[in-house]
Design a protein around this motif. Structure first.
Motif: not given
Lengths: 117, 114
Positions: A31-34, A51-52, A94-95, A101-102
Motif C-alpha cells: 500500500d506504499y510505493f517508493l 500511497s495506495s 505494507v503498512s 514495517s517501515y
C-alpha cells in the motif's frame, strides 16, 4: 518469487525528453510505493513516493503514477537531464500499526537510465 | 541528517572463508537498522533488521547472521561463505515514525565469493 519487477533493465533518453520508468508488483497487500535513485559508488537515495489511496504524486520534474487495478506504477521525469542518469529502483511496502514495517521494503531489480546530452 | 558508514566498498573472498561487514550510523540515535542484498539480476532483498541493541530479525533463511552490539553499529557475518553469498550488500537506517522516506542507505559493499 519477485513481488516487485522492473522489466526494463535499461532506458536511454535524449536530454529534454520524457523518461518513463515502469514497475509491476504482484502482492495486493502493498500500500506504499517508493522510487529510489542510485549513483555509482553511492547508496540509493529516496526520490518520490505514493500511497495506495492516490493515483498520482508530483514533485517538480518527477511524477509517480499508480494503477492499482493493474498493479503497476511508473515514474515520469520531465524534462530529463544528464544528471538524472542513474539506476532507479522501485520499492513497495505494507503498512502496519506500530511502524514495524517501515524500512522493510521490497525492491525491484532496478532500471539503468541514461540521458544523452 | 544521518550518515551511514559502510566498509569495505569491494571485497573478494574465497569460498569457505569468514565474513564480517560493519556498518555504523551517525546523526541519529536508536535507529532501526537493516541489511539488504542485491544478487545479480535481482532486486534489493531485506536480509535482517534490528530495532535495538541485541535485537535481530531475519527475513530469509541463509548462511549469514547479523549482530547489533551497539546502538549505531550493525554487523553482518558469516562463518563460511558460499558462492551464492556474492552480491551487493547495503546497510540502511530508519529513524522516523510514519513514512518510509527516511530510509538512509550506506554506499554498499560489493562482495564476490570465488
Amino acid at each position: 518469487d519477485q513481488q516487485v519487477k522492473q522489466n526494463s533493465p535499461s532506458l536511454s533518453v535524449q536530454e529534454g525528453r520524457i523518461s518513463i520508468l515502469n514497475c509491476d508488483y504482484t502482492n495486493s497487500m502493498f500500500d506504499y510505493f517508493l522510487w529510489y535513485k542510485k549513483y555509482p559508488a553511492e547508496g540509493p537515495t529516496f526520490l518520490i513516493s505514493i500511497s495506495s489511496i492516490k493515483d498520482k504524486n508530483e514533485d517538480g520534474r518527477f511524477t509517480v503514477f499508480l494503477n492499482k487495478s493493474a498493479k503497476h506504477l511508473s515514474l515520469h521525469i520531465v524534462p530529463s537531464q544528464p544528471g538524472d542518469s542513474a539506476v532507479y529502483f522501485c520499492a513497495a511496502s505494507v503498512s502496519a500499526a506500530g511502524g514495524t514495517s517501515y524500512g522493510k521494503l521490497t525492491f525491484g531489480q532496478g532500471t539503468i537510465l541514461t540521458v544523452h546530452p | 541528517s544521518q550518515t551511514i558508514h559502510q566498509w569495505p566498498a569491494t571485497l573478494v573472498q574465497p569460498v569457505g572463508s569468514p565474513l564480517s561487514l560493519e556498518c555504523t550510523v551517525e546523526g541519529t540515535s536508536n535507529p532501526n537498522l537493516y541489511w539488504y542484498r542485491q544478487a545479480a539480476g535481482r532486486g534489493l532483498q531485506l536480509l535482517f533488521y534490528s530495532v535495538g541493541i541485541g535485537q535481530i530479525s531475519s527475513e530469509v533463511p541463509q548462511n549469514l547472521s547479523a549482530s547489533r552490539p551497539q546502538d549505531r553499529q550493525f554487523i553482518l557475518s558469516s562463518k563460511k561463505l558460499l558462492l551464492s553469498d556474492s552480491g551487493f550488500y547495503l546497510c540502511a537506517s530508519h529513524r522516523g515514525l510514519t513514512t518510509n522516506e527516511k530510509l538512509f542507505f550506506g554506499s554498499g559493499t560489493q562482495l564476490s565469493v570465488l
